[in-house]
Design an enzyme around this catalytic site. Structure first.
Site, PDB file in Angstrom:
ATOM      1  N   GLY A   7       0.875  -1.184   0.000  1.00 42.12           N
ATOM      2  CA  GLY A   7       0.000   0.000   0.000  1.00 42.12           C
ATOM      3  C   GLY A   7       0.903   1.220   0.000  1.00 42.12           C
ATOM      4  N   ALA A   8       1.051   1.834  -1.193  1.00 47.16           N
ATOM      5  CA  ALA A   8       1.942   2.994  -1.306  1.00 47.16           C
ATOM      6  C   ALA A   8       1.147   4.287  -1.259  1.00 47.16           C
ATOM      7  CB  ALA A   8       2.745   2.905  -2.606  1.00 47.16           C
ATOM      8  N   HIS A 175      -8.591   0.414  18.718  1.00 46.66           N
ATOM      9  CA  HIS A 175      -8.183   1.601  17.939  1.00 46.66           C
ATOM     10  C   HIS A 175      -9.426   2.178  17.251  1.00 46.66           C
ATOM     11  CE1 HIS A 175      -5.907   4.236  15.398  1.00 46.66           C
ATOM     12  NE2 HIS A 175      -6.297   3.630  14.295  1.00 46.66           N
TER      13      HIS A 175
HETATM   14  N1  LIG Z   1      -3.913   1.910  12.260  1.00 51.04           N
HETATM   15  C1  LIG Z   1      -3.829   3.219  12.182  1.00 51.04           C
HETATM   16  O1  LIG Z   1      -3.468   3.915  13.138  1.00 51.04           O
HETATM   17  C2  LIG Z   1      -4.213   3.901  10.895  1.00 51.04           C
HETATM   18  C3  LIG Z   1      -3.988   5.273  10.700  1.00 51.04           C
HETATM   19  C4  LIG Z   1      -4.308   5.835   9.466  1.00 51.04           C
HETATM   20  C5  LIG Z   1      -4.856   5.048   8.459  1.00 51.04           C
HETATM   21  N2  LIG Z   1      -5.076   3.742   8.703  1.00 51.04           N
HETATM   22  C6  LIG Z   1      -5.622   2.849   7.664  1.00 51.04           C
HETATM   23  O2  LIG Z   1      -4.551   2.532   6.783  1.00 51.04           O
HETATM   24  C7  LIG Z   1      -5.057   2.217   5.498  1.00 51.04           C
HETATM   25  C8  LIG Z   1      -4.339   3.060   4.455  1.00 51.04           C
HETATM   26  O3  LIG Z   1      -4.654   4.431   4.622  1.00 51.04           O
HETATM   27  P1  LIG Z   1      -4.151   5.488   3.520  1.00 51.04           P
HETATM   28  O4  LIG Z   1      -4.608   6.815   3.987  1.00 51.04           O
HETATM   29  O5  LIG Z   1      -2.715   5.249   3.212  1.00 51.04           O
HETATM   30  O6  LIG Z   1      -5.030   5.024   2.266  1.00 51.04           O
HETATM   31  P2  LIG Z   1      -4.690   5.208   0.718  1.00 51.04           P
HETATM   32  O7  LIG Z   1      -5.964   4.982  -0.004  1.00 51.04           O
HETATM   33  O8  LIG Z   1      -3.943   6.486   0.515  1.00 51.04           O
HETATM   34  O9  LIG Z   1      -3.685   3.983   0.420  1.00 51.04           O
HETATM   35  C9  LIG Z   1      -4.089   2.654   0.330  1.00 51.04           C
HETATM   36  C10 LIG Z   1      -3.313   2.015  -0.799  1.00 51.04           C
HETATM   37  O10 LIG Z   1      -3.568   0.604  -0.791  1.00 51.04           O
HETATM   38  C11 LIG Z   1      -3.521   0.185  -2.145  1.00 51.04           C
HETATM   39  N3  LIG Z   1      -4.144  -1.129  -2.288  1.00 51.04           N
HETATM   40  C12 LIG Z   1      -5.469  -1.471  -2.249  1.00 51.04           C
HETATM   41  N4  LIG Z   1      -5.607  -2.787  -2.425  1.00 51.04           N
HETATM   42  C13 LIG Z   1      -4.366  -3.306  -2.553  1.00 51.04           C
HETATM   43  C14 LIG Z   1      -3.849  -4.619  -2.743  1.00 51.04           C
HETATM   44  N5  LIG Z   1      -4.659  -5.677  -2.835  1.00 51.04           N
HETATM   45  N6  LIG Z   1      -2.512  -4.771  -2.833  1.00 51.04           N
HETATM   46  C15 LIG Z   1      -1.681  -3.713  -2.749  1.00 51.04           C
HETATM   47  N7  LIG Z   1      -2.108  -2.449  -2.574  1.00 51.04           N
HETATM   48  C16 LIG Z   1      -3.429  -2.254  -2.474  1.00 51.04           C
HETATM   49  C17 LIG Z   1      -4.267   1.283  -2.899  1.00 51.04           C
HETATM   50  O11 LIG Z   1      -3.998   1.252  -4.296  1.00 51.04           O
HETATM   51  C18 LIG Z   1      -3.742   2.524  -2.185  1.00 51.04           C
HETATM   52  O12 LIG Z   1      -2.619   3.091  -2.854  1.00 51.04           O
HETATM   53  C19 LIG Z   1      -6.578   2.465   5.587  1.00 51.04           C
HETATM   54  O13 LIG Z   1      -7.236   1.242   5.864  1.00 51.04           O
HETATM   55  C20 LIG Z   1      -6.697   3.414   6.771  1.00 51.04           C
HETATM   56  O14 LIG Z   1      -7.967   3.360   7.363  1.00 51.04           O
HETATM   57  C21 LIG Z   1      -4.780   3.152   9.878  1.00 51.04           C
END
Ligand SMILES: NC(=O)c1ccc[n+]([C@@H]2O[C@H](COP(=O)([O-])OP(=O)(O)OC[C@H]3O[C@@H](n4cnc5c(N)ncnc54)[C@H](O)[C@@H]3O)[C@@H](O)[C@H]2O)c1
Length: 311
Positions: A7-8, A175
């Site tokens: 996930g970039a 969380h």
């Molecule tokens: N745990 C925490 O504290 C916390 C904090 C912030 C965000 N998050 C979560 O982290 C995740 C990412 O957030 P973000 O803001 O970076 O989202 P984002 O949409 O910017 O990035 C997600 C990336 O995942 C990629 N992706 C989707 N399916 C995929 C697959 N099968 N294989 C590879 N890549 C894939 C997408 O193309 C996208 O680039 C979300 O689920 C968000 O809710 C968690």
């Protein structure tokens, strides 16, 4: 030392950026499903190397897991955000499918990696990763408490009008806005309890602001935050790779600790080269124990939505 980040997007790329400019790992691989996206993010980060002065090699890959081989740590941030009209169960179903497939793919190429789960709902995705892969529980770590704790310290420092780095505090539990538990009773400023400086009313406001910390940013930004989430993942990865043995609140599998079993939820852990080195048993008072049980009940009810994915 090699780190793969699946996930970039906003959080994954920020994490890669912090890991490289702080020299936490020698190699970072960003992987995304979107054609060219991870390669572009990696190239952009690498073009900072001479100006910020780092030597980490960052590369990108579109879904080619062979590039991730022999990673020491794999961070999973892949997933989709909840869309209008989508139920929680639908979101969990979609993200669970993504996280499960990603975990299985990365383990084929890095069978000994420690996995850090970031995708939401994080506690449930951590539980899923553990159940779906069957790898030892010390190697599955959910990141959420590190971020919530840093937001807690931010709000404490604002109320105290003192630097964040002089403030200590931890958030445990699930969380989520309603499940996290900022431990105000144990928070301190330079060795003294914060209650020496802040009224009960101020402390309650700090806790309330912390709990909606993520939602506040989503309201301002129109999407969920990434600087503090990405930096919090990098902080956790640093403690693993450099065996720092930091105590960090992480979502981990409990088998009786804190009165809970068969659940992943945030508790203080010593984090080192083996991942979860130890779960730290802090003494909660009766009110905190009640909150923790309520929080675990809420996380468990979300885990129930995994049934179709875990069969
Ligand atoms: N745990 C925490 O504290 C916390 C904090 C912030 C965000 N998050 C979560 O982290 C995740 C990412 O957030 P973000 O803001 O970076 O989202 P984002 O949409 O910017 O990035 C997600 C990336 O995942 C990629 N992706 C989707 N399916 C995929 C697959 N099968 N294989 C590879 N890549 C894939 C997408 O193309 C996208 O680039 C979300 O689920 C968000 O809710 C968690």
């Amino acid at each position: 030392m090699k780190v793969t980040i699946v996930g970039a997007g906003n959080v994954g790329a920020t994490c890669a950026d912090v890991i490289s400019y702080r020299g936490i790992a020698s190699e970072v691989v960003l992987l995304d499903i979107k054609e060219g996206f991870a390669e572009g993010k990696a190239m952009d980060i690498m073009q900072c190397a001479t100006t910020t002065g780092f030597n980490t090699r960052v590369s990108g890959s579109t879904n080619d897991y062979s590039k991730t081989a022999n990673s020491d740590v794999v961070v999973i941030t892949s997933g989709i955000p909840r869309k209008p009209g989508m139920t929680r169960e639908e979101l969990i179903g979609i993200n669970a499918g993504i996280v499960k497939a990603v975990a299985e793919n990365v383990l084929q190429h890095s069978p000994n990696a420690i996995i850090v789960v970031v995708s939401n709902p994080m506690d449930t995705m951590t539980y899923l990763t553990l159940k779906a892969t069957g790898i030892p529980k010390n190697r599955i770590i959910g990141m959420g408490g590190a971020l919530d704790s840093s937001r807690f310290k931010y709000y404490l420092s604002k109320a105290l009008d003192k630097p964040s780095n002089d403030v200590q505090g931890m958030v445990i539990g699930g969380h989520g806005d309603t499940t996290m538990i900022p431990l105000t009773r144990l928070a301190s400023y330079n060795g003294s309890p914060v209650s020496d400086f802040l009224s009960q009313e101020q402390l309650e406001k700090v806790a309330a602001d912390t709990m909606v910390g993520g939602a506040t940013l989503t309201g301002l930004l129109g999407t969920s935050a990434w600087y503090a989430p990405g930096a919090s993942v990098a902080y956790l990865v640093d403690s693993i790779l450099n065996d720092q043995k930091k105590i960090i609140a992480c979502s981990v599998y409990l088998e009786g600790e804190y009165g809970q079993s068969d659940i992943c939820i945030g508790v203080p852990c010593i984090i080192g080269k083996n991942g979860i080195e130890k779960i730290v048993d802090i003494k909660l008072n009766d009110a905190e124990k009640v909150l923790f049980t309520k929080s675990a009940d809420a996380v468990r009810s979300m885990n129930a939505d995994l049934k179709s994915v875990l069969v």
